[in-house]
Design a protein around this motif. Structure first.
Motif, PDB file in Angstrom:
ATOM      1  N   LEU A 199      23.104  -4.749 -37.562  1.00  0.00           N
ATOM      2  CA  LEU A 199      23.527  -4.955 -36.171  1.00  0.00           C
ATOM      3  C   LEU A 199      22.348  -5.347 -35.289  1.00  0.00           C
ATOM      4  O   LEU A 199      22.486  -6.192 -34.397  1.00  0.00           O
ATOM      5  N   GLY A 200      21.194  -4.738 -35.553  1.00  0.00           N
ATOM      6  CA  GLY A 200      19.995  -5.095 -34.799  1.00  0.00           C
ATOM      7  C   GLY A 200      19.583  -6.539 -35.031  1.00  0.00           C
ATOM      8  O   GLY A 200      19.149  -7.236 -34.109  1.00  0.00           O
ATOM      9  N   MET A 201      19.736  -7.005 -36.273  1.00  0.00           N
ATOM     10  CA  MET A 201      19.416  -8.409 -36.569  1.00  0.00           C
ATOM     11  C   MET A 201      20.357  -9.348 -35.816  1.00  0.00           C
ATOM     12  O   MET A 201      19.922 -10.346 -35.238  1.00  0.00           O
ATOM     13  N   ILE A 202      21.642  -9.023 -35.811  1.00  0.00           N
ATOM     14  CA  ILE A 202      22.615  -9.858 -35.105  1.00  0.00           C
ATOM     15  C   ILE A 202      22.338  -9.856 -33.602  1.00  0.00           C
ATOM     16  O   ILE A 202      22.337 -10.911 -32.956  1.00  0.00           O
ATOM     17  N   ALA A 203      22.092  -8.680 -33.041  1.00  0.00           N
ATOM     18  CA  ALA A 203      21.812  -8.579 -31.606  1.00  0.00           C
ATOM     19  C   ALA A 203      20.568  -9.372 -31.232  1.00  0.00           C
ATOM     20  O   ALA A 203      20.549 -10.063 -30.200  1.00  0.00           O
ATOM     21  N   ASN A 204      19.535  -9.314 -32.055  1.00  0.00           N
ATOM     22  CA  ASN A 204      18.316 -10.054 -31.737  1.00  0.00           C
ATOM     23  C   ASN A 204      18.468 -11.547 -31.979  1.00  0.00           C
ATOM     24  O   ASN A 204      17.820 -12.350 -31.312  1.00  0.00           O
ATOM     25  N   PHE A 205      19.330 -11.929 -32.920  1.00  0.00           N
ATOM     26  CA  PHE A 205      19.613 -13.348 -33.089  1.00  0.00           C
ATOM     27  C   PHE A 205      20.303 -13.898 -31.839  1.00  0.00           C
ATOM     28  O   PHE A 205      19.970 -14.986 -31.360  1.00  0.00           O
ATOM     29  N   LEU A 206      21.241 -13.132 -31.302  1.00  0.00           N
ATOM     30  CA  LEU A 206      21.917 -13.558 -30.080  1.00  0.00           C
ATOM     31  C   LEU A 206      21.013 -13.471 -28.858  1.00  0.00           C
ATOM     32  O   LEU A 206      21.259 -14.123 -27.846  1.00  0.00           O
ATOM     33  N   TRP A 207      19.955 -12.667 -28.945  1.00  0.00           N
ATOM     34  CA  TRP A 207      18.991 -12.500 -27.864  1.00  0.00           C
ATOM     35  C   TRP A 207      17.930 -13.599 -27.880  1.00  0.00           C
ATOM     36  O   TRP A 207      17.187 -13.779 -26.921  1.00  0.00           O
ATOM     37  N   ALA A 208      17.865 -14.367 -28.935  1.00  0.00           N
ATOM     38  CA  ALA A 208      16.810 -15.371 -29.126  1.00  0.00           C
ATOM     39  C   ALA A 208      16.642 -16.358 -27.977  1.00  0.00           C
ATOM     40  O   ALA A 208      15.506 -16.724 -27.666  1.00  0.00           O
ATOM     41  N   PRO A 209      17.698 -16.816 -27.308  1.00  0.00           N
ATOM     42  CA  PRO A 209      17.438 -17.761 -26.215  1.00  0.00           C
ATOM     43  C   PRO A 209      16.705 -17.146 -25.032  1.00  0.00           C
ATOM     44  O   PRO A 209      16.115 -17.868 -24.235  1.00  0.00           O
ATOM     45  N   TYR A 210      16.713 -15.833 -24.895  1.00  0.00           N
ATOM     46  CA  TYR A 210      16.073 -15.186 -23.755  1.00  0.00           C
ATOM     47  C   TYR A 210      14.616 -14.848 -24.019  1.00  0.00           C
ATOM     48  O   TYR A 210      13.786 -14.925 -23.121  1.00  0.00           O
ATOM     49  N   TYR A 211      14.309 -14.432 -25.227  1.00  0.00           N
ATOM     50  CA  TYR A 211      12.937 -14.056 -25.563  1.00  0.00           C
ATOM     51  C   TYR A 211      12.723 -14.306 -27.049  1.00  0.00           C
ATOM     52  O   TYR A 211      12.792 -13.386 -27.863  1.00  0.00           O
ATOM     53  N   PRO A 212      12.466 -15.548 -27.436  1.00  0.00           N
ATOM     54  CA  PRO A 212      12.480 -15.920 -28.857  1.00  0.00           C
ATOM     55  C   PRO A 212      11.460 -15.197 -29.734  1.00  0.00           C
ATOM     56  O   PRO A 212      11.788 -14.778 -30.834  1.00  0.00           O
ATOM     57  N   PHE A 213      10.224 -15.052 -29.268  1.00  0.00           N
ATOM     58  CA  PHE A 213       9.207 -14.429 -30.114  1.00  0.00           C
ATOM     59  C   PHE A 213       9.555 -12.972 -30.407  1.00  0.00           C
ATOM     60  O   PHE A 213       9.467 -12.506 -31.530  1.00  0.00           O
ATOM     61  N   TRP A 214       9.952 -12.249 -29.368  1.00  0.00           N
ATOM     62  CA  TRP A 214      10.318 -10.847 -29.516  1.00  0.00           C
ATOM     63  C   TRP A 214      11.524 -10.713 -30.450  1.00  0.00           C
ATOM     64  O   TRP A 214      11.568  -9.825 -31.301  1.00  0.00           O
ATOM     65  N   ALA A 215      12.498 -11.592 -30.287  1.00  0.00           N
ATOM     66  CA  ALA A 215      13.700 -11.549 -31.124  1.00  0.00           C
ATOM     67  C   ALA A 215      13.362 -11.790 -32.596  1.00  0.00           C
ATOM     68  O   ALA A 215      13.846 -11.071 -33.474  1.00  0.00           O
ATOM     69  N   VAL A 216      12.520 -12.776 -32.861  1.00  0.00           N
ATOM     70  CA  VAL A 216      12.146 -13.075 -34.251  1.00  0.00           C
ATOM     71  C   VAL A 216      11.352 -11.913 -34.851  1.00  0.00           C
ATOM     72  O   VAL A 216      11.554 -11.545 -36.022  1.00  0.00           O
ATOM     73  N   ALA A 217      10.480 -11.303 -34.053  1.00  0.00           N
ATOM     74  CA  ALA A 217       9.710 -10.160 -34.551  1.00  0.00           C
ATOM     75  C   ALA A 217      10.631  -8.994 -34.918  1.00  0.00           C
ATOM     76  O   ALA A 217      10.477  -8.373 -35.977  1.00  0.00           O
TER      77      ALA A 217
END
Length: 145
Positions: A105-123
Motif C-alpha cells: 500500500l505504501g508503494m502504491i500511495a507513493n507512486f500516486l504521490w510522485a507528481p508532487y514530490y518525485p524524489f521522495w516518492a521514489v525513495a
C-alpha cells in the motif's frame, strides 16, 4: 575443575532457537525499515497538511488529487506502517503478512504521490520494495517450520 559459564552452548541456545519470539535478521531489517519508512511517511503527511503550497504538480499527469487529502493519507499510513514495524519485532507471522500488505500500500500511495514530490516518492518506493523483499526472504530456520 573447569566450568564453562556463559558460553552459550547447551540447553539455552536450543531453547532460544526453538522459541517463537526469535526473529531472523531479515525480519529485523524489515522492521527497522518499516519504522524508518513510516516516520518518513508521517513527515511527508505533516508537510503536505501544513503547507500544501510547497508541492508542485505537473498539469499533464493522468490523475490529480488534493495535496491536503494526500497528506492525511500519508500521515495515517505512516503511523500504521511504523506500528507494524514495531510488531515485526514480536516475531509473529501475522506481522510479516501485514508488513507485506502495508508496504505494498505504501508503494502504491507513493507512486500516486510522485507528481508532487518525485524524489521522495521514489525513495520511499525503494524502501517499501526492500521491506517486501526482506519479509518474503526469511531465514532457512523460518522456512523449515
Amino acid at each position: 575443575m573447569v566450568t564453562h559459564v556463559g558460553t552459550g552452548h547447551g540447553h539455552t541456545g536450543a531453547a532460544r532457537r526453538s522459541s517463537s519470539t526469535t526473529i531472523s535478521g531479515w525480519t529485523a531489517f524489515a522492521g527497522t525499515l518499516m519504522i524508518f519508512g513510516g516516520a518518513m511517511a508521517i513527515l511527508e503527511g505533516v508537510s503536505a497538511i501544513a503547507k500544501d503550497n510547497v508541492f508542485v504538480a505537473t498539469n499533464d499527469y493522468t490523475f490529480a488529487f488534493n495535496v491536503t487529502g494526500w497528506g492525511w493519507v500519508h500521515l495515517i499510513l505512516g503511523i500504521v506502517i511504523a506500528m507494524a514495524g514495531v510488531a515485526l519485532f514480536t516475531g509473529a507471522f501475522w506481522a510479516r503478512v501485514v508488513g507485506v500488505a502495508l508496504a505494498g500500500l505504501g508503494m502504491i500511495a507513493n507512486f500516486l504521490w510522485a507528481p508532487y514530490y518525485p524524489f521522495w516518492a521514489v525513495a520511499l518506493i525503494a524502501v517499501n520494495a526492500f521491506i517486501i523483499w526482506a519479509l518474503c526472504t526469511g531465514s532457512r530456520e523460518t522456512r523449515a517450520r
